[in-house]
Design an enzyme around this catalytic site. Structure first.
Site, PDB file in Angstrom:
ATOM      1  N   LYS A 141       0.855  -1.380   0.065  1.00 43.35           N
ATOM      2  CA  LYS A 141      -0.056  -0.070   0.097  1.00 43.35           C
ATOM      3  C   LYS A 141       0.780   1.351   0.080  1.00 43.35           C
ATOM      4  O   LYS A 141       0.367   2.431  -0.400  1.00 43.35           O
ATOM      5  CB  LYS A 141      -1.000  -0.067   1.132  1.00 43.35           C
ATOM      6  N   LYS A 223      -3.586 -10.364  -6.967  1.00 41.26           N
ATOM      7  CA  LYS A 223      -4.986 -10.913  -6.080  1.00 41.26           C
ATOM      8  C   LYS A 223      -6.147  -9.863  -6.731  1.00 41.26           C
ATOM      9  O   LYS A 223      -5.563  -8.718  -6.881  1.00 41.26           O
ATOM     10  CB  LYS A 223      -4.898 -10.850  -4.783  1.00 41.26           C
ATOM     11  N   LYS A 226      -9.417  -4.251  -3.830  1.00 40.64           N
ATOM     12  CA  LYS A 226     -10.235  -3.029  -3.966  1.00 40.64           C
ATOM     13  C   LYS A 226      -9.378  -1.880  -4.626  1.00 40.64           C
ATOM     14  O   LYS A 226      -9.783  -0.998  -5.169  1.00 40.64           O
ATOM     15  CB  LYS A 226     -10.658  -2.581  -2.794  1.00 40.64           C
TER      16      LYS A 226
END
Ligand code: AMP
Ligand code: TRP
Length: 370
Positions: A141, A223, A226
């Site tokens: 992130k 993966k 979102k």
């Protein structure tokens, strides 16, 4: 709602550090399940298969289960305060529409329960910066950020507090959360060793290998997420039938036209078979047997049809629930009251053990001590 016969996999991560915490201690804590989901963006099939559907299954087994809409986690990346309230209500409606029953489990909004942030501070004081910097979710992130928010760095400590505030023994999540749960285990062990036995060592529960890590439709080496900037990489529970069809038709497979299940060599088509198996309730073997003479182009249409018919009733329930915001707010308030009661007990114990509370001796006792 049909759920396939997925196997629930329990994973015990044995770490030899801090081994003075014995196996017998673990059995002292009654089985309790805790999990959380961020109210950011729409639930996609990865969340649904990897996490939410497991929760419904566990609820059907009458487990003692606590679920949180972790709004404080969703502030770790820049967020919009104008849209967050609706996202929280929408996540509540979505969980209920997927089958979560607030009379059987505790469902609450994280920021309504103060013990999470308080315990997070206490655990932060025994966490090290080196340990947090190595966590994959942080690396992922923060990779494209110029200025990394402190909250993003320490959010796994808040996650540990979420779990430990309820002395949860099991945490159903997708595989991407494994290292965060290992941090929770380490913090529980460290706390127990330094301040006396307080927490169980929680373990992950995974749905099963195919569903625990659903892949992106655009790049099956990643993966489904979102935060992927390409919305075609994921199917959201509220996507229209047309969007679902388009996304599945455009999904990246390979140059072989047969439909075979081989997640290592053929991740794209295997990902579609996993999705198909889940939404249809049939096994991978059954599906592969049936589509022997179908090419991947035609197979994609079958998968799309199965996904659409699975999500349409859920979408209808989400819409119905969203028309009664008062009810949704009531569900969250009731959940927060129950969660507060449990977590405040844990916090009291933690404060006592950390020396944050003192017992006032009576004048008589003080004289005896002198
Ligand atoms: P998040 O989207 O990060 O709030 O994740 C909520 C839950 O969904 C967590 O338990 C994740 O592990 C799970 N999850 C997220 N993405 C996937 C995926 N691609 N496959 C399986 N589970 C997932
Ligand atoms: N970190 C999790 C995610 O990004 C969400 C989460 C927060 C969570 N607290 C939790 C999951 C506690 C399980 C248990 O998906």
């Amino acid at each position: 709602m049909i759920f396939p016969r997925f196997r629930i996999k329990f994973v015990t991560h044995s770490i030899n550090l801090y081994n003075s915490y014995s196996a017998t201690a673990q059995s002292k804590f009654p089985r309790r399940i805790f999990s959380g989901i961020q109210p950011t963006g729409q639930i996609h099939l990865g969340n649904y298969l990897g996490a939410v559907s497991q929760w419904v299954k566990l609820q059907q087994n009458n487990e003692d289960m606590i679920l949180s809409i972790v709004d404080l986690h969703s502030m770790t990346l820049p967020h919009d305060p104008k849209t967050l309230p609706n996202s929280i209500l929408e996540m509540t409606a979505t969980l209920l529409a997927c089958g979560i029953d607030p009379s059987k489990v505790i469902l609450f909004q994280q920021s309504m329960v103060p013990a999470h942030t308080h315990l997070s501070w206490c655990l932060g004081c025994i966490s090290t910066m080196a340990r947090l910097a190595h966590l994959p979710t942080f690396k992922e992130k923060s990779a494209n950020l110029k200025d990394v928010p402190l909250g993003l760095y320490i959010y796994p400590v808040l996650q540990a507090a979420d779990i430990l505030a309820y002395k949860a023994t099991h945490v159903p999540v997708g595989e991407d959360q494994t290292q965060n749960i290992e941090l929770t285990q380490d913090l529980a062990r460290m706390f127990n060793n330094r301040f006396g036995e307080t927490f169980p060592i929680p373990h992950c529960i995974y749905t099963g290998s195919e569903f625990s890590r659903l892949k992106s439709l655009r790049d099956p080496s990643k993966k489904m997420s979102k935060s992927d900037p390409d919305p075609k990489s994921r199917i959201c529970l509220n996507d229209s039938p047309d969007d679902i069809l388009k996304k599945i038709k455009k999904s990246v497979t390979d140059f072989t036209s047969e439909v075979t299940f081989d997640p290592d060599k053929r991740p794209g088509v295997s990902n579609l078979i996993s999705i198909h198996s889940f939404v249809s309730g049939r096994t991978v073997e059954e599906i592969c047997g049936e589509v022997q003479n179908v090419n991947t182009g035609k197979y994609k249409l079958q998968v799309a049809e199965a996904v659409i018919s699975h999500v349409q009733p859920i979408q209808k329930r989400i819409d119905d629930l969203m028309s009664d915001e008062e009810y949704l707010a009531k569900v969250l308030k009731m959940g927060a009251e129950k969660a507060t009661e449990i977590s405040e007990n844990t916090l009291d114990e933690v404060k006592r053990k950390l020396g944050l509370q003192f017992r006032i001796k009576s004048a008589h006792q003080q004289k005896i001590n002198v």
